[in-house]
Write a protein that holds these residues in place. Structure first.
Motif, mmCIF file in Angstrom:
data_model
loop_
_atom_site.group_PDB
_atom_site.id
_atom_site.type_symbol
_atom_site.label_atom_id
_atom_site.label_comp_id
_atom_site.label_asym_id
_atom_site.label_seq_id
_atom_site.Cartn_x
_atom_site.Cartn_y
_atom_site.Cartn_z
ATOM 1 N N SER A 291 0.825 2.191 -0.505
ATOM 2 C CA SER A 291 0.710 1.109 -1.485
ATOM 3 C C SER A 291 2.056 0.389 -1.597
ATOM 4 O O SER A 291 3.115 1.017 -1.500
ATOM 5 C CB SER A 291 0.297 1.671 -2.840
ATOM 6 O OG SER A 291 -0.963 2.316 -2.740
ATOM 7 N N LEU A 331 -2.765 -1.861 -3.419
ATOM 8 C CA LEU A 331 -2.969 -0.421 -3.562
ATOM 9 C C LEU A 331 -3.825 0.091 -2.403
ATOM 10 O O LEU A 331 -4.958 -0.362 -2.214
ATOM 11 C CB LEU A 331 -3.639 -0.110 -4.902
ATOM 12 C CG LEU A 331 -2.842 -0.519 -6.145
ATOM 13 C CD1 LEU A 331 -3.623 -0.200 -7.418
ATOM 14 C CD2 LEU A 331 -1.479 0.176 -6.166
ATOM 15 N N LYS A 332 -3.276 1.048 -1.660
ATOM 16 C CA LYS A 332 -3.974 1.570 -0.477
ATOM 17 C C LYS A 332 -4.254 3.065 -0.576
ATOM 18 O O LYS A 332 -4.660 3.685 0.401
ATOM 19 C CB LYS A 332 -3.154 1.255 0.774
ATOM 20 C CG LYS A 332 -2.803 -0.225 0.908
ATOM 21 C CD LYS A 332 -2.266 -0.561 2.268
ATOM 22 C CE LYS A 332 -3.370 -0.541 3.297
ATOM 23 N NZ LYS A 332 -2.909 -1.018 4.624
#
Length: 340
Positions: A291, A331-332
């Motif tokens: 992120s 956001l990952k």
């Protein structure tokens, strides 16, 4: 050896000033003399340099750019934006790397001044050093406008374009809190940089607004380098009952943090959560889901160059402009919270 303007003047039996007038197509030169000089240039296969063309104009069509670390992809993208606008307006660029050193930054400013630059775009190494402010004020007083790019200076009055560092940092840390984290470490940048100060302020603001006490043991002071990210992450991971998340204040320090985490055979977010300030394209290529705060890097360069052009193209004094750009939070998954 390539012919010089002195060689042309000597062969034509004229002064350097006469050759310069022909080069710049300015001032009176007898047609016969002009044709003679042009023929000698052709015979000598002479290509006039930008400096040679500037002899009568007392200036070049060159812009100076100074950044703290040219190896950092962030500044590569900023430069891409600068170069795009510069090329469209027929300006050349001299790029200097201060290597995060105030002494090298000052030497670069002096060197660019000697090259008769028309204007300067700079990300200052320090916001608190009067030496660089004095050098930049001297340029400005000579009619060479200065524009700041994502780097403030105290006691100065230059136009500039900046990222909203405080809000960006606040949003990143707030997302960690929303995921369930209460013990969050930060690796700051150099604290003589206003951007580093603002990112730390955003971190503290997010904690305070969520009624989480700021723990000074979780604040680690870095210097934007990979090495500091690596060394400080080692210290974070050695803390007993330590943080469950880390917010790194630059892409290079994020790389250092990941190196430390991987060497200890830990993973994120299962063992430690992580959010980076600045995008790292390599992570997307290799499938590393980190992120990050995505800043308007190319736009910084484009707007900075346009601010400089506004000053160069105006006959009157241009009002100081300060432009602040928003970042976006991507956001990952590396921000998630896993209960130990």
């Amino acid at each position: 050896m390539a012919a010089t303007i002195s060689d042309i003047a000597k062969a034509a039996g004229v002064s350097l000033a006469t050759v310069s007038r022909v080069l710049n197509n300015s001032g009176y030169v007898k047609l016969e003399t002009k044709e003679k000089i042009l023929k000698i240039m052709k015979d000598y296969n002479y290509t006039p340099s930008a400096i040679a063309r500037s002899l009568s104009k007392k200036q070049t069509n060159t812009i100076g750019v100074i950044v703290p670390d040219i190896t950092n992809p962030f500044y590569g993208e900023v430069f891409r934006g600068i170069n795009k606008v510069a090329e469209n307006n027929n300006f050349n660029i001299i790029l200097c790397d201060s290597h995060e050193s105030i002494q090298k930054e000052i030497r670069s400013i002096q060197s660019l001044r000697e090259h008769r630059i028309r204007g300067l775009l700079i990300t200052p190494t320090s916001c608190e050093d009067d030496q660089n402010v004095d050098c930049l004020n001297e340029l400005n007083n000579l009619g060479i406008p200065v524009v700041l790019i994502d780097g403030h200076l105290k006691h100065s009055n230059f136009s500039g374009v900046f990222v909203d560092n405080l809000e960006s940092s606040y949003n990143a840390v707030n997302s960690l809190i929303n995921a369930g984290h209460t013990k969050i470490a930060i690796i700051t940048g150099r604290m003589n940089s206003k951007s580093a100060q603002e990112r730390l302020d955003g971190y503290k603001k997010a904690l305070e607004e969520n009624n989480i006490q700021v723990n000074n043991e979780y604040i680690f002071y870095g210097d934007y380098t990979l090495e500091s990210g690596y060394n400080l992450t080692n210290k974070i991971l050695e803390l007993h009952n330590g943080p469950t998340a880390i917010f790194t204040s630059s892409n290079q320090m994020t790389i250092g943090a990941i190196k430390s985490i991987r060497e200890k055979n830990l993973s994120f977010p299962e063992d430690i959560a992580l959010i980076s300030f600045d995008r790292i394209d390599l992570f997307n290529i290799i499938g590393l889901d980190i992120s990050y705060i995505d800043g308007p890097t190319t736009e910084l360069g484009e707007i900075g160059m346009n601010l400089l052009l506004n000053s160069l193209n105006s006959d009157d004094k241009v009002d100081v402009q300060t432009i602040t750009l928003k970042s976006s939070l991507v956001l990952k998954g590396s921000e998630k919270y896993y209960k130990k």
